[in-house]
Design a protein around this motif. Structure first.
Motif, PDB file in Angstrom:
ATOM      1  N   GLU A  62      37.804  42.712  33.841  1.00  0.00           N
ATOM      2  CA  GLU A  62      37.185  42.981  32.369  1.00  0.00           C
ATOM      3  C   GLU A  62      35.478  42.737  32.746  1.00  0.00           C
ATOM      4  OE1 GLU A  62      37.297  41.176  27.999  1.00  0.00           O
ATOM      5  OE2 GLU A  62      38.788  40.345  29.441  1.00  0.00           O
ATOM      6  N   THR A  63      35.328  41.783  33.466  1.00  0.00           N
ATOM      7  CA  THR A  63      33.743  41.550  33.701  1.00  0.00           C
ATOM      8  C   THR A  63      33.371  42.940  34.586  1.00  0.00           C
ATOM      9  OG1 THR A  63      33.858  39.066  33.824  1.00  0.00           O
ATOM     10  CG2 THR A  63      31.899  40.209  34.828  1.00  0.00           C
ATOM     11  N   ALA A  64      34.111  43.298  35.465  1.00  0.00           N
ATOM     12  CA  ALA A  64      33.733  44.718  36.302  1.00  0.00           C
ATOM     13  C   ALA A  64      33.517  45.741  35.011  1.00  0.00           C
ATOM     14  CB  ALA A  64      34.516  45.018  37.142  1.00  0.00           C
ATOM     15  N   ALA A  65      34.567  45.808  34.369  1.00  0.00           N
ATOM     16  CA  ALA A  65      34.384  46.896  33.313  1.00  0.00           C
ATOM     17  C   ALA A  65      33.152  46.778  32.409  1.00  0.00           C
ATOM     18  CB  ALA A  65      35.477  47.015  32.349  1.00  0.00           C
ATOM     19  N   LEU A  66      32.993  45.559  31.865  1.00  0.00           N
ATOM     20  CA  LEU A  66      31.740  45.434  31.123  1.00  0.00           C
ATOM     21  C   LEU A  66      30.216  45.606  32.056  1.00  0.00           C
ATOM     22  CD1 LEU A  66      32.997  42.340  29.248  1.00  0.00           C
ATOM     23  CD2 LEU A  66      32.483  44.838  28.148  1.00  0.00           C
ATOM     24  N   LEU A  67      30.278  45.367  33.251  1.00  0.00           N
ATOM     25  CA  LEU A  67      29.424  45.645  33.897  1.00  0.00           C
ATOM     26  C   LEU A  67      29.078  47.297  34.445  1.00  0.00           C
ATOM     27  CD1 LEU A  67      29.397  42.895  36.701  1.00  0.00           C
ATOM     28  CD2 LEU A  67      27.875  43.290  34.605  1.00  0.00           C
ATOM     29  N   GLY A  68      29.999  47.983  34.042  1.00  0.00           N
ATOM     30  CA  GLY A  68      30.091  49.466  34.143  1.00  0.00           C
ATOM     31  C   GLY A  68      30.940  50.067  35.160  1.00  0.00           C
ATOM     32  N   TYR A  69      32.197  49.397  35.729  1.00  0.00           N
ATOM     33  CA  TYR A  69      32.827  49.559  36.671  1.00  0.00           C
ATOM     34  C   TYR A  69      34.292  49.415  36.248  1.00  0.00           C
ATOM     35  CZ  TYR A  69      28.637  49.435  39.304  1.00  0.00           C
ATOM     36  OH  TYR A  69      27.280  49.446  39.702  1.00  0.00           O
ATOM     37  N   PRO A  70      34.667  50.319  35.230  1.00  0.00           N
ATOM     38  CA  PRO A  70      36.250  50.004  34.810  1.00  0.00           C
ATOM     39  C   PRO A  70      37.054  50.281  35.607  1.00  0.00           C
ATOM     40  CG  PRO A  70      35.164  51.789  33.624  1.00  0.00           C
ATOM     41  CD  PRO A  70      33.954  51.143  34.516  1.00  0.00           C
ATOM     42  N   ASP A  71      37.116  51.323  36.681  1.00  0.00           N
ATOM     43  CA  ASP A  71      37.677  51.852  37.632  1.00  0.00           C
ATOM     44  C   ASP A  71      37.698  51.152  39.138  1.00  0.00           C
ATOM     45  OD1 ASP A  71      39.081  53.360  35.807  1.00  0.00           O
ATOM     46  OD2 ASP A  71      37.526  54.799  36.213  1.00  0.00           O
ATOM     47  N   ALA A  72      37.044  49.849  39.088  1.00  0.00           N
ATOM     48  CA  ALA A  72      36.779  49.190  40.250  1.00  0.00           C
ATOM     49  C   ALA A  72      37.877  48.739  41.144  1.00  0.00           C
ATOM     50  CB  ALA A  72      35.842  48.068  40.477  1.00  0.00           C
ATOM     51  N   PRO A  73      38.087  48.960  42.380  1.00  0.00           N
ATOM     52  CA  PRO A  73      39.327  48.830  42.959  1.00  0.00           C
ATOM     53  C   PRO A  73      39.488  47.189  42.888  1.00  0.00           C
ATOM     54  CG  PRO A  73      38.190  49.993  44.462  1.00  0.00           C
ATOM     55  CD  PRO A  73      37.262  49.777  43.190  1.00  0.00           C
ATOM     56  N   ARG A  74      40.840  46.598  42.545  1.00  0.00           N
ATOM     57  CA  ARG A  74      41.094  45.288  42.623  1.00  0.00           C
ATOM     58  C   ARG A  74      41.523  44.782  43.945  1.00  0.00           C
ATOM     59  NH1 ARG A  74      42.650  47.390  37.021  1.00  0.00           N
ATOM     60  NH2 ARG A  74      40.818  46.547  35.976  1.00  0.00           N
ATOM     61  N   ASP A  75      41.207  43.835  44.356  1.00  0.00           N
ATOM     62  CA  ASP A  75      41.721  43.272  45.495  1.00  0.00           C
ATOM     63  C   ASP A  75      42.020  41.623  45.430  1.00  0.00           C
ATOM     64  OD1 ASP A  75      42.092  42.038  48.350  1.00  0.00           O
ATOM     65  OD2 ASP A  75      40.642  43.190  49.251  1.00  0.00           O
ATOM     66  N   GLU A  76      43.531  41.350  45.682  1.00  0.00           N
ATOM     67  CA  GLU A  76      44.115  40.052  45.423  1.00  0.00           C
ATOM     68  C   GLU A  76      43.200  38.801  46.260  1.00  0.00           C
ATOM     69  OE1 GLU A  76      48.102  39.915  47.903  1.00  0.00           O
ATOM     70  OE2 GLU A  76      48.139  40.214  45.719  1.00  0.00           O
ATOM     71  N   ARG A  77      42.620  39.226  47.390  1.00  0.00           N
ATOM     72  CA  ARG A  77      41.892  38.131  48.247  1.00  0.00           C
ATOM     73  C   ARG A  77      40.712  37.750  47.511  1.00  0.00           C
ATOM     74  NH1 ARG A  77      40.924  41.735  53.583  1.00  0.00           N
ATOM     75  NH2 ARG A  77      40.390  43.299  51.712  1.00  0.00           N
ATOM     76  N   TRP A  78      40.196  38.561  46.627  1.00  0.00           N
ATOM     77  CA  TRP A  78      38.931  37.857  45.911  1.00  0.00           C
ATOM     78  C   TRP A  78      39.306  37.068  44.902  1.00  0.00           C
ATOM     79  CZ3 TRP A  78      34.514  38.237  48.212  1.00  0.00           C
ATOM     80  CH2 TRP A  78      34.408  38.957  49.425  1.00  0.00           C
ATOM     81  N   ALA A 116      40.910  25.163  53.324  1.00  0.00           N
ATOM     82  CA  ALA A 116      41.055  26.033  54.747  1.00  0.00           C
ATOM     83  C   ALA A 116      41.629  27.344  54.484  1.00  0.00           C
ATOM     84  CB  ALA A 116      41.502  25.299  55.657  1.00  0.00           C
ATOM     85  N   GLN A 117      42.687  27.145  53.815  1.00  0.00           N
ATOM     86  CA  GLN A 117      43.441  28.546  53.726  1.00  0.00           C
ATOM     87  C   GLN A 117      42.723  29.534  52.794  1.00  0.00           C
ATOM     88  OE1 GLN A 117      46.862  26.783  51.841  1.00  0.00           O
ATOM     89  NE2 GLN A 117      48.193  26.990  53.419  1.00  0.00           N
ATOM     90  N   PHE A 118      42.075  28.904  51.644  1.00  0.00           N
ATOM     91  CA  PHE A 118      41.254  29.744  50.794  1.00  0.00           C
ATOM     92  C   PHE A 118      40.150  30.553  51.496  1.00  0.00           C
ATOM     93  CE2 PHE A 118      37.908  29.200  47.047  1.00  0.00           C
ATOM     94  CZ  PHE A 118      38.300  30.412  46.518  1.00  0.00           C
ATOM     95  N   GLU A 119      39.334  29.536  52.273  1.00  0.00           N
ATOM     96  CA  GLU A 119      38.101  30.144  52.886  1.00  0.00           C
ATOM     97  C   GLU A 119      38.685  31.186  54.095  1.00  0.00           C
ATOM     98  OE1 GLU A 119      34.415  28.642  55.623  1.00  0.00           O
ATOM     99  OE2 GLU A 119      34.782  27.452  53.816  1.00  0.00           O
ATOM    100  N   ALA A 120      39.776  31.037  54.706  1.00  0.00           N
ATOM    101  CA  ALA A 120      40.144  31.796  55.351  1.00  0.00           C
ATOM    102  C   ALA A 120      40.404  33.336  54.767  1.00  0.00           C
ATOM    103  CB  ALA A 120      41.388  31.671  56.455  1.00  0.00           C
ATOM    104  N   ARG A 121      41.080  33.248  53.826  1.00  0.00           N
ATOM    105  CA  ARG A 121      41.503  34.589  52.847  1.00  0.00           C
ATOM    106  C   ARG A 121      40.123  35.043  52.538  1.00  0.00           C
ATOM    107  NH1 ARG A 121      41.992  34.511  47.224  1.00  0.00           N
ATOM    108  NH2 ARG A 121      42.605  32.262  47.284  1.00  0.00           N
ATOM    109  N   VAL A 122      39.216  34.327  51.824  1.00  0.00           N
ATOM    110  CA  VAL A 122      38.045  34.999  51.389  1.00  0.00           C
ATOM    111  C   VAL A 122      36.961  35.501  52.658  1.00  0.00           C
ATOM    112  CG1 VAL A 122      35.992  34.311  50.305  1.00  0.00           C
ATOM    113  CG2 VAL A 122      37.834  33.538  49.396  1.00  0.00           C
ATOM    114  N   GLY A 123      37.112  34.757  53.686  1.00  0.00           N
ATOM    115  CA  GLY A 123      36.334  35.350  54.928  1.00  0.00           C
ATOM    116  C   GLY A 123      36.930  36.334  55.355  1.00  0.00           C
TER     117      GLY A 123
END
Length: 185
Positions: A62-78, A116-123
């Motif tokens: 929703e933030t992406a859409a309000l910033l002008g990117y309503p069709d931004a690809p979504r990635d669960e790693r983020w 550690a799991q979280f940082e590895a996913r984001v990394g």
């Protein structure tokens, strides 16, 4: 000489859980009215990006859409760190005495994700964008911003305050250019 890729990380606007001081993790509450207004107010301060990705949780998309990117690809790693059974609880209800995993510490819900799991996913997600090259806008979460910063620079995540909602962090791996900037509105 090639310019290193730049990652511009925007923490989502205030959610209804943020407004209630409730732990979110991967729960999916929407933005609050304040969160929507803050995202709209940030938009003129950001340049246009050709490469954009967002967490798949609605407060980020929703933030992406309000910033002008309503069709931004979504990635669960983020996505934010998974806090398991603690999701939705008041922050005041959580155990005290040891720093929680979402702050880089060892304490986590029995079914939660470790730092550690979280940082590895984001990394892994960071590495993919860096390999792709160019400038990227990433709309994500406070813990994700801290995990990416820790992954890229090696800073101890316990030494980094959480970024404010709708703030901007700029990484040019292996360096930090700006942390948790917000416009003075």
């Amino acid at each position: 000489m090639l310019t290193p890729p730049r990652l511009v990380l925007v923490r989502h606007g205030q959610s209804t859980y943020n407004a209630q001081a409730r732990l979110q993790g991967q729960a999916d509450p929407p933005l609050s009215q304040t969160g929507r207004a803050d995202a709209e107010a940030l938009r003129p301060f950001l340049p246009r990006f050709e490469q954009v990705v967002t967490s798949d949780l609605q407060r980020a998309s929703e933030t992406a859409a309000l910033l002008g990117y309503p069709d931004a690809p979504r990635d669960e790693r983020w996505r934010e760190i998974f806090v398991g059974e603690w999701s939705g609880r008041s922050l005041a209800e959580l155990p005290t005495g040891t720093e929680a995993a979402w702050r880089g510490g060892p304490l986590r819900a029995p079914d939660g994700e470790s730092w550690a799991q979280f940082e590895a996913r984001v990394g892994g997600a960071v590495d993919e964008l860096v390999a792709a090259g160019g400038d990227w806008l990433v709309i994500c979460h406070g813990g994700v911003v801290r995990a990416a910063l820790s992954y890229v620079t090696g800073v101890n995540p316990r030494m980094v305050a959480g970024p404010a909602n709708t703030s901007v962090t700029v990484l040019r791996p292996p360096f930090l250019e700006r942390y948790a900037w917000t416009p003075a509105l």
